[in-house]
Design a protein around this motif. Structure first.
Motif, PDB file in Angstrom:
ATOM      1  N   VAL A 118      12.121  -1.348  -1.631  1.00 50.97           N
ATOM      2  CA  VAL A 118      11.140  -0.957  -0.804  1.00 50.97           C
ATOM      3  C   VAL A 118      11.331   0.275   0.200  1.00 50.97           C
ATOM      4  O   VAL A 118      10.507   0.941   0.266  1.00 50.97           O
ATOM      5  CB  VAL A 118      10.657  -2.167   0.098  1.00 50.97           C
ATOM      6  N   MET A 119      12.438   0.285   0.425  1.00 54.20           N
ATOM      7  CA  MET A 119      13.015   1.520   1.185  1.00 54.20           C
ATOM      8  C   MET A 119      12.831   2.719   0.591  1.00 54.20           C
ATOM      9  O   MET A 119      12.449   3.850   0.882  1.00 54.20           O
ATOM     10  CB  MET A 119      14.346   1.025   1.934  1.00 54.20           C
ATOM     11  N   GLN A 120      13.479   2.589  -0.773  1.00 53.13           N
ATOM     12  CA  GLN A 120      13.565   3.830  -1.559  1.00 53.13           C
ATOM     13  C   GLN A 120      12.182   4.354  -2.146  1.00 53.13           C
ATOM     14  O   GLN A 120      12.059   5.412  -2.153  1.00 53.13           O
ATOM     15  CB  GLN A 120      14.348   3.408  -3.158  1.00 53.13           C
ATOM     16  N   LEU A 121      11.267   3.354  -2.374  1.00 49.51           N
ATOM     17  CA  LEU A 121      10.018   3.481  -2.663  1.00 49.51           C
ATOM     18  C   LEU A 121       8.866   3.969  -1.659  1.00 49.51           C
ATOM     19  O   LEU A 121       8.251   5.243  -1.742  1.00 49.51           O
ATOM     20  CB  LEU A 121       9.459   2.322  -3.639  1.00 49.51           C
ATOM     21  N   TYR A 122       9.021   3.401  -0.465  1.00 53.01           N
ATOM     22  CA  TYR A 122       7.976   3.553   0.481  1.00 53.01           C
ATOM     23  C   TYR A 122       8.365   4.177   1.826  1.00 53.01           C
ATOM     24  O   TYR A 122       7.996   4.611   2.829  1.00 53.01           O
ATOM     25  CB  TYR A 122       7.211   2.147   0.709  1.00 53.01           C
ATOM     26  N   ARG A 123      10.038   4.318   1.809  1.00 52.66           N
ATOM     27  CA  ARG A 123      10.470   4.389   3.141  1.00 52.66           C
ATOM     28  C   ARG A 123      10.085   3.734   4.371  1.00 52.66           C
ATOM     29  O   ARG A 123       9.837   4.028   5.363  1.00 52.66           O
ATOM     30  CB  ARG A 123      10.195   6.016   3.471  1.00 52.66           C
ATOM     31  N   ALA A 188      -4.738   9.508 -16.139  1.00 56.58           N
ATOM     32  CA  ALA A 188      -5.735   8.517 -15.346  1.00 56.58           C
ATOM     33  C   ALA A 188      -4.957   7.096 -15.024  1.00 56.58           C
ATOM     34  O   ALA A 188      -5.156   6.516 -13.980  1.00 56.58           O
ATOM     35  CB  ALA A 188      -6.606   8.159 -16.260  1.00 56.58           C
ATOM     36  N   VAL A 189      -3.794   7.010 -15.806  1.00 58.11           N
ATOM     37  CA  VAL A 189      -2.974   5.669 -15.613  1.00 58.11           C
ATOM     38  C   VAL A 189      -2.213   6.061 -14.510  1.00 58.11           C
ATOM     39  O   VAL A 189      -1.839   5.107 -13.766  1.00 58.11           O
ATOM     40  CB  VAL A 189      -2.053   5.362 -16.860  1.00 58.11           C
ATOM     41  N   VAL A 190      -1.588   7.169 -14.503  1.00 53.74           N
ATOM     42  CA  VAL A 190      -0.544   7.508 -13.181  1.00 53.74           C
ATOM     43  C   VAL A 190      -1.351   7.472 -12.187  1.00 53.74           C
ATOM     44  O   VAL A 190      -0.978   6.914 -11.230  1.00 53.74           O
ATOM     45  CB  VAL A 190       0.245   8.754 -13.579  1.00 53.74           C
ATOM     46  N   GLY A 191      -2.743   8.046 -11.911  1.00 49.99           N
ATOM     47  CA  GLY A 191      -3.460   7.862 -10.800  1.00 49.99           C
ATOM     48  C   GLY A 191      -3.764   6.736 -10.436  1.00 49.99           C
ATOM     49  O   GLY A 191      -3.956   6.362  -9.231  1.00 49.99           O
ATOM     50  N   PHE A 192      -4.130   5.660 -11.467  1.00 50.00           N
ATOM     51  CA  PHE A 192      -4.474   4.412 -10.981  1.00 50.00           C
ATOM     52  C   PHE A 192      -3.443   3.602 -10.492  1.00 50.00           C
ATOM     53  O   PHE A 192      -3.467   2.978  -9.399  1.00 50.00           O
ATOM     54  CB  PHE A 192      -4.967   3.642 -12.229  1.00 50.00           C
ATOM     55  N   LEU A 193      -2.115   3.863 -11.040  1.00 50.18           N
ATOM     56  CA  LEU A 193      -0.735   3.243 -10.655  1.00 50.18           C
ATOM     57  C   LEU A 193      -0.623   3.791  -9.197  1.00 50.18           C
ATOM     58  O   LEU A 193       0.038   2.918  -8.289  1.00 50.18           O
ATOM     59  CB  LEU A 193       0.257   3.265 -11.443  1.00 50.18           C
ATOM     60  N   THR A 194      -0.596   4.845  -8.955  1.00 54.36           N
ATOM     61  CA  THR A 194      -0.349   5.659  -7.555  1.00 54.36           C
ATOM     62  C   THR A 194      -1.283   4.853  -6.773  1.00 54.36           C
ATOM     63  O   THR A 194      -0.895   4.723  -5.531  1.00 54.36           O
ATOM     64  CB  THR A 194      -0.404   7.241  -7.565  1.00 54.36           C
ATOM     65  N   MET A 197      -0.524   0.918  -6.145  1.00 54.60           N
ATOM     66  CA  MET A 197       0.621   0.471  -5.536  1.00 54.60           C
ATOM     67  C   MET A 197       0.857   1.200  -4.103  1.00 54.60           C
ATOM     68  O   MET A 197       1.890   1.086  -3.489  1.00 54.60           O
ATOM     69  CB  MET A 197       1.800   1.136  -6.270  1.00 54.60           C
ATOM     70  N   GLY A 198      -0.137   1.682  -3.767  1.00 55.17           N
ATOM     71  CA  GLY A 198      -0.240   2.344  -2.272  1.00 55.17           C
ATOM     72  C   GLY A 198       0.420   3.838  -2.125  1.00 55.17           C
ATOM     73  O   GLY A 198       0.463   4.486  -0.821  1.00 55.17           O
ATOM     74  N   PHE A 199       1.117   4.308  -3.117  1.00 59.00           N
ATOM     75  CA  PHE A 199       1.458   5.672  -2.898  1.00 59.00           C
ATOM     76  C   PHE A 199       0.498   6.867  -2.566  1.00 59.00           C
ATOM     77  O   PHE A 199       0.956   7.857  -1.965  1.00 59.00           O
ATOM     78  CB  PHE A 199       2.270   6.211  -4.256  1.00 59.00           C
ATOM     79  N   ALA A 200      -0.703   6.657  -2.695  1.00 58.49           N
ATOM     80  CA  ALA A 200      -1.795   7.623  -2.660  1.00 58.49           C
ATOM     81  C   ALA A 200      -2.263   7.673  -1.279  1.00 58.49           C
ATOM     82  O   ALA A 200      -3.118   8.279  -0.836  1.00 58.49           O
ATOM     83  CB  ALA A 200      -2.977   7.511  -3.716  1.00 58.49           C
ATOM     84  N   TYR A 201      -1.766   6.593  -0.622  1.00 56.24           N
ATOM     85  CA  TYR A 201      -2.431   6.019   0.885  1.00 56.24           C
ATOM     86  C   TYR A 201      -1.110   6.211   1.773  1.00 56.24           C
ATOM     87  O   TYR A 201      -0.744   5.223   2.428  1.00 56.24           O
ATOM     88  CB  TYR A 201      -3.065   4.696   0.747  1.00 56.24           C
ATOM     89  N   ASN A 202      -0.537   7.189   1.683  1.00 53.80           N
ATOM     90  CA  ASN A 202       0.448   7.530   2.669  1.00 53.80           C
ATOM     91  C   ASN A 202       1.634   6.492   2.529  1.00 53.80           C
ATOM     92  O   ASN A 202       2.453   5.874   3.465  1.00 53.80           O
ATOM     93  CB  ASN A 202       0.076   7.697   4.126  1.00 53.80           C
ATOM     94  N   ASN A 203       1.917   6.278   1.128  1.00 55.08           N
ATOM     95  CA  ASN A 203       2.895   5.067   0.868  1.00 55.08           C
ATOM     96  C   ASN A 203       2.685   3.881   1.708  1.00 55.08           C
ATOM     97  O   ASN A 203       3.550   3.271   2.354  1.00 55.08           O
ATOM     98  CB  ASN A 203       4.350   5.641   1.284  1.00 55.08           C
ATOM     99  N   ASN A 204       1.568   3.581   1.312  1.00 60.22           N
ATOM    100  CA  ASN A 204       1.110   2.011   2.225  1.00 60.22           C
ATOM    101  C   ASN A 204       1.837   0.798   1.230  1.00 60.22           C
ATOM    102  O   ASN A 204       1.285   0.277   0.342  1.00 60.22           O
ATOM    103  CB  ASN A 204      -0.304   1.850   2.205  1.00 60.22           C
ATOM    104  N   VAL A 205       2.806   0.308   1.804  1.00 64.14           N
ATOM    105  CA  VAL A 205       3.538  -0.843   1.170  1.00 64.14           C
ATOM    106  C   VAL A 205       2.668  -2.146   0.972  1.00 64.14           C
ATOM    107  O   VAL A 205       2.914  -2.874  -0.092  1.00 64.14           O
ATOM    108  CB  VAL A 205       4.946  -1.356   1.854  1.00 64.14           C
ATOM    109  N   TYR A 206       1.731  -2.194   2.152  1.00 67.13           N
ATOM    110  CA  TYR A 206       0.878  -3.561   1.807  1.00 67.13           C
ATOM    111  C   TYR A 206      -0.253  -3.382   0.938  1.00 67.13           C
ATOM    112  O   TYR A 206      -0.528  -4.504   0.166  1.00 67.13           O
ATOM    113  CB  TYR A 206       0.192  -3.668   3.207  1.00 67.13           C
ATOM    114  N   ILE A 207      -0.815  -2.150   0.455  1.00 62.67           N
ATOM    115  CA  ILE A 207      -1.866  -2.285  -0.686  1.00 62.67           C
ATOM    116  C   ILE A 207      -0.886  -2.541  -2.045  1.00 62.67           C
ATOM    117  O   ILE A 207      -1.157  -3.132  -2.776  1.00 62.67           O
ATOM    118  CB  ILE A 207      -2.099  -0.539  -0.811  1.00 62.67           C
ATOM    119  N   GLY A 208       0.474  -2.047  -2.067  1.00 61.76           N
ATOM    120  CA  GLY A 208       1.413  -2.159  -3.336  1.00 61.76           C
ATOM    121  C   GLY A 208       1.483  -3.692  -3.392  1.00 61.76           C
ATOM    122  O   GLY A 208       1.372  -4.249  -4.572  1.00 61.76           O
TER     123      GLY A 208
END
Length: 234
Positions: A118-123, A188-194, A197-208
């Motif tokens: 979690v720290m590595q992915l979302y800081r 499209a797949v990468v965009g959907f996963l991003t 998993m919350g990475f597109a929303y300022n690395n939001n871990v709760y969305i992930g």
């Protein structure tokens, strides 16, 4: 209700011994690593404890059905009762292991340079956020293993071969479509996963975490389909 509790209790007992052995090994390894790192003067860090748990839960999911299902049918437990009891057991085991890993993560952080997934992915170093995300990942993994083993259980030998090759075929078809579309499908797949998993929303871990839990719920619901008319067989 009594049958559901019976399945839950049986499945938890089945999991418990494996979980104890797993954490005994993990804690022994972590203790040895902690000693080695503390004696090393260089700045060494490591992480990724969660991946060992993911592998364990995948294997556990693959092995939680066949023998237990036949045993429960022999004891007059309905398929619905087995499904509900097993689902509750998988949720409980995933929650316990998420909590155990969150605690281990914090203990390691106090002693050596350690970064969990979690720290590595979302800081994000929040205990609750890490707990929720791990739970989502773990329940998704064990439910996926459960679905795969039931799918194979319901297939004959020919269909088992077909099912085994379907992921390879699907990947090949996707690669061809991606080439034809100039990489549009892949983006499209990468965009959907991003986004999922919350990475597109300022690395939001709760969305992930929500996406992982939602995925697990969908797989768990689908798991009832192959179980609904399943019969005991070797």
């Amino acid at each position: 209700m009594n049958n559901i509790y019976k399945v839950f209790k049986y499945q938890i007992h089945d999991f418990w011994q494996a979980v104890v052995i797993f954490y005994s090994i993990i804690i022994s390894i972590l203790f040895a690593i902690t000693v080695l790192v503390s004696k090393n003067t260089e700045n060494i860090s490591f992480g990724g404890l969660e991946m060992a748990t993911v592998i364990f839960l995948l294997v556990a999911g693959l092995n939680c059905f066949k023998s237990n299902f036949k045993f429960m049918l022999a004891n007059n437990v309905s398929r619905k009762g087995f499904y509900i009891g097993n689902t509750i057991a998988l949720v409980a085991v995933s929650a316990f292991m998420a909590l155990a890993d969150a605690v281990l993560n914090n203990v390691l952080n106090l002693n050596i340079p350690y970064e969990g997934v979690v720290m590595q992915l979302y800081r994000n170093n929040s205990f609750f956020a890490g707990l929720l995300w791990r739970f989502g990942l773990y329940i998704l993994t064990v439910c996926f293993g459960w679905f795969v083993t039931m799918l194979y259980y319901r297939c004959n030998n020919l269909m088992k071969i077909v099912v085994s090759f379907l992921p390879v075929l699907a990947l090949s078809i996707f690669q061809q479509i991606d080439e034809i579309s100039g990489g549009l499908s892949g983006r499209a797949v990468v965009g959907f996963l991003t986004k999922a998993m919350g990475f597109a929303y300022n690395n939001n871990v709760y969305i992930g975490a929500l996406s992982l839990i939602t995925g697990a719920a969908v797989i768990a619901l689908i798991c009832f389909l192959p179980l609904r008319n399943a019969i005991a067989k070797d």
